[in-house]
Write an enzyme that holds these catalytic residues in place. Structure first.
Site, PDB file in Angstrom:
ATOM      1  N   ASP A 180       0.832  -1.213   0.000  1.00 44.76           N
ATOM      2  CA  ASP A 180       0.000   0.000   0.000  1.00 44.76           C
ATOM      3  C   ASP A 180       0.867   1.263   0.000  1.00 44.76           C
ATOM      4  O   ASP A 180       1.959   1.275   0.561  1.00 44.76           O
ATOM      5  CB  ASP A 180      -0.903  -0.016   1.235  1.00 44.76           C
ATOM      6  CG  ASP A 180      -2.068   0.955   1.100  1.00 44.76           C
ATOM      7  OD1 ASP A 180      -2.331   1.431  -0.031  1.00 44.76           O
ATOM      8  OD2 ASP A 180      -2.706   1.255   2.119  1.00 44.76           O
ATOM      9  N   HIS A 190       2.678   3.334  -8.983  1.00 47.35           N
ATOM     10  CA  HIS A 190       2.589   1.897  -9.282  1.00 47.35           C
ATOM     11  C   HIS A 190       3.848   1.423 -10.007  1.00 47.35           C
ATOM     12  O   HIS A 190       4.334   0.314  -9.772  1.00 47.35           O
ATOM     13  CB  HIS A 190       1.348   1.602 -10.120  1.00 47.35           C
ATOM     14  CG  HIS A 190       0.056   1.876  -9.394  1.00 47.35           C
ATOM     15  ND1 HIS A 190      -0.171   1.454  -8.107  1.00 47.35           N
ATOM     16  CD2 HIS A 190      -1.075   2.532  -9.775  1.00 47.35           C
ATOM     17  CE1 HIS A 190      -1.384   1.825  -7.720  1.00 47.35           C
ATOM     18  NE2 HIS A 190      -1.947   2.491  -8.723  1.00 47.35           N
ATOM     19  N   THR A 193     -10.322  -7.708  -5.213  1.00 44.72           N
ATOM     20  CA  THR A 193     -11.666  -7.742  -5.807  1.00 44.72           C
ATOM     21  C   THR A 193     -12.347  -6.384  -5.681  1.00 44.72           C
ATOM     22  O   THR A 193     -13.321  -6.108  -6.371  1.00 44.72           O
ATOM     23  CB  THR A 193     -12.539  -8.830  -5.132  1.00 44.72           C
ATOM     24  OG1 THR A 193     -12.381  -8.736  -3.703  1.00 44.72           O
ATOM     25  CG2 THR A 193     -12.150 -10.224  -5.573  1.00 44.72           C
ATOM     26  N   LEU A 213      12.823 -19.817  -4.724  1.00 46.02           N
ATOM     27  CA  LEU A 213      11.791 -18.977  -4.101  1.00 46.02           C
ATOM     28  C   LEU A 213      10.421 -19.193  -4.755  1.00 46.02           C
ATOM     29  O   LEU A 213      10.321 -19.270  -5.981  1.00 46.02           O
ATOM     30  CB  LEU A 213      12.200 -17.496  -4.254  1.00 46.02           C
ATOM     31  CG  LEU A 213      11.213 -16.469  -3.718  1.00 46.02           C
ATOM     32  CD1 LEU A 213      11.177 -16.486  -2.192  1.00 46.02           C
ATOM     33  CD2 LEU A 213      11.573 -15.062  -4.221  1.00 46.02           C
ATOM     34  N   SER A 264      -7.860  -5.585   4.715  1.00 45.56           N
ATOM     35  CA  SER A 264      -8.466  -5.333   3.403  1.00 45.56           C
ATOM     36  C   SER A 264      -8.767  -6.621   2.626  1.00 45.56           C
ATOM     37  O   SER A 264      -8.414  -6.737   1.444  1.00 45.56           O
ATOM     38  CB  SER A 264      -7.569  -4.410   2.577  1.00 45.56           C
ATOM     39  OG  SER A 264      -7.388  -3.189   3.234  1.00 45.56           O
TER      40      SER A 264
HETATM   41  C1  FPP Z   1      -2.075  -0.050  -3.376  1.00 48.57           C
HETATM   42  O1  FPP Z   1      -1.570   1.262  -3.305  1.00 48.57           O
HETATM   43  C2  FPP Z   1      -1.473  -0.732  -4.512  1.00 48.57           C
HETATM   44  C3  FPP Z   1      -2.153  -1.315  -5.528  1.00 48.57           C
HETATM   45  C4  FPP Z   1      -3.625  -1.369  -5.584  1.00 48.57           C
HETATM   46  C5  FPP Z   1      -1.457  -1.920  -6.679  1.00 48.57           C
HETATM   47  C6  FPP Z   1      -0.245  -2.729  -6.343  1.00 48.57           C
HETATM   48  C7  FPP Z   1       0.437  -3.079  -7.594  1.00 48.57           C
HETATM   49  C8  FPP Z   1       1.771  -2.935  -7.804  1.00 48.57           C
HETATM   50  C9  FPP Z   1       2.744  -2.506  -6.785  1.00 48.57           C
HETATM   51  C10 FPP Z   1       2.288  -3.261  -9.139  1.00 48.57           C
HETATM   52  C11 FPP Z   1       3.235  -4.420  -9.118  1.00 48.57           C
HETATM   53  C12 FPP Z   1       2.544  -5.702  -9.310  1.00 48.57           C
HETATM   54  C13 FPP Z   1       3.004  -6.683 -10.111  1.00 48.57           C
HETATM   55  C14 FPP Z   1       2.318  -7.996 -10.121  1.00 48.57           C
HETATM   56  C15 FPP Z   1       4.161  -6.528 -11.014  1.00 48.57           C
HETATM   57  P1  FPP Z   1      -2.566   2.487  -3.493  1.00 48.57           P
HETATM   58  O2  FPP Z   1      -2.576   2.866  -4.927  1.00 48.57           O
HETATM   59  O3  FPP Z   1      -3.895   2.151  -2.916  1.00 48.57           O
HETATM   60  O4  FPP Z   1      -1.848   3.580  -2.645  1.00 48.57           O
HETATM   61  P2  FPP Z   1      -2.546   4.776  -1.875  1.00 48.57           P
HETATM   62  O5  FPP Z   1      -3.238   4.186  -0.666  1.00 48.57           O
HETATM   63  O6  FPP Z   1      -1.390   5.644  -1.481  1.00 48.57           O
HETATM   64  O7  FPP Z   1      -3.488   5.448  -2.823  1.00 48.57           O
END
Ligand code: FPP
Length: 226
Positions: A11, A28, A57, A121, A180
Site C-alpha cells: 500500500d 505503481h 476484488t 523462491l 483489506s
Molecule cells: C495499493 O496502493 C497498490 C495497488 C492497488 C497496486 C499494487 C500493484 C503494484 C505494486 C504493481 C506491481 C505488481 C506486479 C504484479 C508486477 P494504493 O494505490 O492504494 O496507494 P494509496 O493508498 O497511497 O493510494
C-alpha cells in the site's frame, strides 16, 4: 527465526506519487521496482515464499485509466518469464483470474507452467483476490462436489492457496492498519507488521527490520508460551 512465508500488502503507491505531484500511476511503476527488489531480498535472506497483493476484488472501483495502467504493468511482469526461470523462482497466482483480459490469463498460465519445476523462491501474486470471493467460491465448489458437510482439510483444499503454506508474517506498508480482505483465513495465526513506509520506499533496511521484528515475536498458536 526467518519467516518461511511473508505476505505483503503493497500500500501507498498512489500517495508516494501524489507527494511528488506525479500521476498515481508513477507510484505503481515505482512499486513494481520494489516488488522486484523484495523478490531478490527474499532470495538473499532465504525466505521460502513471498505473496504480493497486486489487485483486489475491490480494486475494480478505481478509475478505468488506473486499472488499465495496472494491466500494462502486469503484462510487462508476465513477459519476463526468463528472468524468473533463471532465478529458479516458481510463480503462482491466487484470485479469480477469469475476470481479467484473456491475454493476461494466458500469460499467467504460461508463467505458472514454465516455472512449475523450479524449487527456489515461491512467488505468489494475488490478482483479483479477495478472501470473501475465495471462501464463497470454495464453498460453492464443495457443494457442487456433492458434499453436505465438510472438514477443515476440505476447506483448505478448496482455497486458491491449497498448495501454498499459510503466511508466517503479513506486512502492510502505507500506514493503514487493516487486512483489506487479504488472506483472512490463512493469516489466522500469522504475525502482523504495519509500517508507515509507503511501498515504493520499502527497501533492504526495512526488509531486514521486518525480519528482526518477526524474530523477536513468540508464536503460541493459542497455546502457552513454550
Ligand atoms: C495499493 O496502493 C497498490 C495497488 C492497488 C497496486 C499494487 C500493484 C503494484 C505494486 C504493481 C506491481 C505488481 C506486479 C504484479 C508486477 P494504493 O494505490 O492504494 O496507494 P494509496 O493508498 O497511497 O493510494
Amino acid at each position: 527465526m526467518t519467516p518461511s512465508h511473508i505476505a505483503f500488502i503493497m500500500d501507498g503507491n498512489g500517495r508516494w506519487a501524489e507527494h511528488r505531484h506525479l500521476p498515481r500511476k508513477y507510484g505503481h511503476k515505482m512499486g513494481t521496482k520494489t516488488l522486484d527488489l523484495v523478490v531478490n531480498l527474499a532470495m538473499k535472506y532465504e525466505v521460502k515464499t513471498v505473496t504480493f497483493y497486486a489487485f483486489s476484488t475491490e480494486n475494480w472501483t478505481r478509475p478505468k485509466s488506473e486499472i488499465d495502467y495496472l494491466f500494462q504493468i502486469f503484462r510487462r511482469f508476465l513477459s519476463e518469464i526468463d528472468k524468473y526461470r533463471d532465478k529458479n523462482v516458481r510463480l503462482r497466482f491466487i484470485g479469480n483470474l477469469a475476470k481479467f483480459p484473456a491475454d493476461i490469463v494466458d500469460s499467467c498460465e504460461k508463467m505458472v507452467s514454465e516455472t512449475a519445476k523450479n524449487d527456489g523462491l515461491n512467488v505468489v501474486i494475488a490478482l483479483n483476490y479477495g478472501s470473501w470471493e475465495e471462501i464463497t467460491t470454495a464453498v460453492n465448489s464443495l457443494l457442487a462436489s456433492g458434499k453436505t458437510s465438510v472438514t477443515k482439510d476440505d476447506v483448505v483444499s478448496a482455497l486458491y492457496t491449497h498448495d501454498i503454506d499459510f503466511p508466517d508474517l503479513v506486512v502492510r506498508t502505507g500506514g493503514e492498519v487493516r487486512l483489506s480482505n487479504f488472506l483472512l483465513l490463512q493469516s489466522a495465526y500469522s504475525e502482523f507488521i504495519f509500517t508507515d513506509l509507503l511501498w515504493p520506499d520499502f527497501d533492504e533496511k526495512a526488509f531486514v527490520s521486518v525480519l528482526d521484528e518477526y524474530a523477536s515475536r513468540v508464536r503460541k498458536y493459542g497455546g502457552l508460551k513454550s
